[in-house]
Design a protein around this motif. Structure first.
Motif, PDB file in Angstrom:
ATOM      1  N   ASP A  73     -10.998 -49.784  19.724  1.00 11.51           N
ATOM      2  CA  ASP A  73     -10.824 -51.008  19.104  1.00 11.51           C
ATOM      3  C   ASP A  73      -9.359 -51.006  18.948  1.00 11.51           C
ATOM      4  O   ASP A  73      -8.675 -50.560  18.417  1.00 11.51           O
ATOM      5  CB  ASP A  73     -11.414 -51.320  17.676  1.00 11.51           C
ATOM      6  CG  ASP A  73     -11.063 -52.352  17.007  1.00 11.51           C
ATOM      7  OD1 ASP A  73     -10.398 -53.526  17.801  1.00 11.51           O
ATOM      8  OD2 ASP A  73     -11.567 -52.744  15.878  1.00 11.51           O
ATOM      9  N   LEU A  74      -8.643 -52.240  19.705  1.00 13.84           N
ATOM     10  CA  LEU A  74      -7.195 -52.344  19.709  1.00 13.84           C
ATOM     11  C   LEU A  74      -6.784 -52.846  18.373  1.00 13.84           C
ATOM     12  O   LEU A  74      -5.408 -52.234  18.005  1.00 13.84           O
ATOM     13  CB  LEU A  74      -6.661 -53.101  20.717  1.00 13.84           C
ATOM     14  CG  LEU A  74      -7.003 -53.005  22.178  1.00 13.84           C
ATOM     15  CD1 LEU A  74      -6.369 -54.044  23.107  1.00 13.84           C
ATOM     16  CD2 LEU A  74      -6.722 -51.504  22.650  1.00 13.84           C
ATOM     17  N   ASN A  75      -7.319 -53.293  17.581  1.00 17.68           N
ATOM     18  CA  ASN A  75      -7.015 -53.786  16.272  1.00 17.68           C
ATOM     19  C   ASN A  75      -6.771 -52.606  15.271  1.00 17.68           C
ATOM     20  O   ASN A  75      -6.060 -52.608  14.332  1.00 17.68           O
ATOM     21  CB  ASN A  75      -8.188 -54.578  15.671  1.00 17.68           C
ATOM     22  CG  ASN A  75      -8.182 -56.068  16.479  1.00 17.68           C
ATOM     23  OD1 ASN A  75      -7.066 -56.753  16.553  1.00 17.68           O
ATOM     24  ND2 ASN A  75      -9.292 -56.441  16.568  1.00 17.68           N
ATOM     25  N   ALA A  76      -7.298 -51.396  15.577  1.00 13.59           N
ATOM     26  CA  ALA A  76      -7.270 -50.372  14.706  1.00 13.59           C
ATOM     27  C   ALA A  76      -6.237 -49.226  15.258  1.00 13.59           C
ATOM     28  O   ALA A  76      -6.136 -48.248  14.525  1.00 13.59           O
ATOM     29  CB  ALA A  76      -8.716 -49.522  14.660  1.00 13.59           C
ATOM     30  N   ILE A  77      -5.098 -49.586  16.496  1.00 15.61           N
ATOM     31  CA  ILE A  77      -4.614 -48.618  16.914  1.00 15.61           C
ATOM     32  C   ILE A  77      -3.258 -49.139  17.388  1.00 15.61           C
ATOM     33  O   ILE A  77      -3.006 -50.451  17.657  1.00 15.61           O
ATOM     34  CB  ILE A  77      -5.030 -47.771  18.269  1.00 15.61           C
ATOM     35  CG1 ILE A  77      -5.555 -48.737  19.355  1.00 15.61           C
ATOM     36  CG2 ILE A  77      -6.141 -47.070  17.912  1.00 15.61           C
ATOM     37  CD1 ILE A  77      -5.882 -48.360  20.485  1.00 15.61           C
ATOM     38  N   ALA A  78      -2.334 -48.328  17.372  1.00 15.00           N
ATOM     39  CA  ALA A  78      -1.036 -48.817  17.945  1.00 15.00           C
ATOM     40  C   ALA A  78      -0.827 -48.496  19.368  1.00 15.00           C
ATOM     41  O   ALA A  78      -1.588 -47.965  20.041  1.00 15.00           O
ATOM     42  CB  ALA A  78       0.238 -48.035  17.093  1.00 15.00           C
ATOM     43  N   PRO A  79       0.127 -49.206  20.001  1.00 19.60           N
ATOM     44  CA  PRO A  79       0.120 -49.256  21.292  1.00 19.60           C
ATOM     45  C   PRO A  79       0.484 -47.868  22.047  1.00 19.60           C
ATOM     46  O   PRO A  79       1.232 -47.101  21.232  1.00 19.60           O
ATOM     47  CB  PRO A  79       1.126 -50.337  21.678  1.00 19.60           C
ATOM     48  CG  PRO A  79       1.552 -51.068  20.544  1.00 19.60           C
ATOM     49  CD  PRO A  79       1.003 -50.233  19.487  1.00 19.60           C
ATOM     50  N   THR A  80       0.048 -47.389  23.111  1.00 18.25           N
ATOM     51  CA  THR A  80       0.326 -46.127  23.708  1.00 18.25           C
ATOM     52  C   THR A  80       2.015 -46.268  23.917  1.00 18.25           C
ATOM     53  O   THR A  80       2.553 -45.217  23.995  1.00 18.25           O
ATOM     54  CB  THR A  80      -0.427 -45.615  24.751  1.00 18.25           C
ATOM     55  OG1 THR A  80      -1.688 -45.626  24.501  1.00 18.25           O
ATOM     56  CG2 THR A  80      -0.396 -44.397  25.360  1.00 18.25           C
ATOM     57  N   ILE A  81       2.374 -47.206  24.750  1.00 24.45           N
ATOM     58  CA  ILE A  81       3.471 -47.615  25.262  1.00 24.45           C
ATOM     59  C   ILE A  81       3.748 -48.886  24.710  1.00 24.45           C
ATOM     60  O   ILE A  81       3.064 -49.759  25.218  1.00 24.45           O
ATOM     61  CB  ILE A  81       3.435 -47.596  26.893  1.00 24.45           C
ATOM     62  CG1 ILE A  81       3.351 -46.281  27.256  1.00 24.45           C
ATOM     63  CG2 ILE A  81       4.893 -48.100  27.341  1.00 24.45           C
ATOM     64  CD1 ILE A  81       3.047 -45.968  28.776  1.00 24.45           C
ATOM     65  N   GLY A  82       4.848 -48.953  23.812  1.00 23.39           N
ATOM     66  CA  GLY A  82       5.047 -50.356  23.135  1.00 23.39           C
ATOM     67  C   GLY A  82       6.580 -51.080  23.467  1.00 23.39           C
ATOM     68  O   GLY A  82       7.251 -50.410  23.801  1.00 23.39           O
ATOM     69  N   ALA A  83       6.282 -52.418  23.469  1.00 26.68           N
ATOM     70  CA  ALA A  83       7.545 -53.346  23.641  1.00 26.68           C
ATOM     71  C   ALA A  83       8.209 -53.032  24.835  1.00 26.68           C
ATOM     72  O   ALA A  83       9.580 -52.848  24.952  1.00 26.68           O
ATOM     73  CB  ALA A  83       8.282 -53.122  22.569  1.00 26.68           C
TER      74      ALA A  83
END
Length: 259
Positions: free
Chosen positions: A162-172
């Motif tokens: 669930d994407l709502n429960a986790i941070a990006p693997t590779i962000g911004a």
């Protein structure tokens, strides 16, 4: 004591050799892992539906001539110091982009031709390659080459996460930028079954979904977003993905479209 240390080092090296041989070795050798390999460069043609290109090094043609979109060269060794890489329209002297790479021992470099506002741009990535001797983890880096998707987050997760429960693997990841940034080592993940989802940066709005995919142990992936429509791309966030994998010979990047 000195003899014992030598035996330990030899034992570790032999074990590492066995591990690397078992997984195919290839471009991932002991010299790479201990930082003693010659500097090496690979070239990627990531201009969506772009023209075939010739690659020149320090003004001389290389063996990479008339290469089409999606070409990923193998890594090839270069001397330390400044190396000028240029892209010409195939069979002509018309240069469409160039970059100078300042190379160092133990580093690998990727030179990418990508889509600019109206012409070909060139981007370089310095990868210091800090992988442990006995590691079988996969190495991952993201690159945003989508002029129509200015900032993205990348989630490489188990398929049902669930994407709502986790941070990006590779962000911004900004346009014409890599994360981790050039000069930093890639991130490491276990081999296994994954799903790649890309969102508008800072949101959970998915603009790309790979569906289920496999990341092998010891894989080395450069995940590059590109405009789905090539030159003249105007639809915001309409993207696809090229996956370039490490190799010692020229290959074709895997093109992924949203599922």
């Amino acid at each position: 004591m000195i003899q014992l240390k030598r035996k330990i080092i030899l034992g570790v090296a032999l074990a590492a050799t066995a591990v690397l041989a078992a997984c195919g070795g290839g471009d991932d050798g002991i010299d790479d892992r201990i930082g003693l390999s010659e500097p090496s460069v690979r070239v990627i043609h990531a201009v969506t539906a772009g023209p075939n290109l010739d690659v020149l090094q320090n003004g001389a043609k290389t063996s990479l001539l008339n290469i089409p979109y999606k070409t990923v060269s193998g890594y090839f060794n270069v001397e330390e110091g400044n190396q000028l890489f240029a892209f010409n329209l195939a069979g002509t002297s018309t240069q469409v982009g160039a970059t100078t790479v300042n190379t160092h021992t133990g580093h690998k470099y990727t030179v990418v031709a990508l889509l600019g506002t109206s012409v070909v741009d060139v981007l370089q990535i310095d990868d210091p390659y800090g992988k442990g001797l006995l590691s079988d983890s996969a190495r991952i880096r993201g690159l945003n080459a989508s002029i129509n998707a200015q900032n993205v987050d990348m989630y490489l997760t188990t398929p049902a996460a669930d994407l709502n429960a986790i941070a990006p693997t590779i962000g911004a990841v900004a346009y014409k930028s890599a994360v981790p940034a050039s000069g930093q080592d890639s991130i490491y993940v276990d081999g296994g079954t994954y799903r790649l989802r890309i969102t508008v940066a800072g949101t959970k709005t998915v603009i790309f979904d790979s569906g289920t995919l496999t990341v092998n142990k010891n894989a080395d992936w450069l995940i590059t977003t590109i405009p789905a429509d090539g030159f003249g791309a105007v639809v915001p966030n309409r993207i696809k993905v090229l996956v370039a994998q490490s190799s010692t010979s020229s290959a074709t990047a895997q093109e992924l479209v949203s599922q």
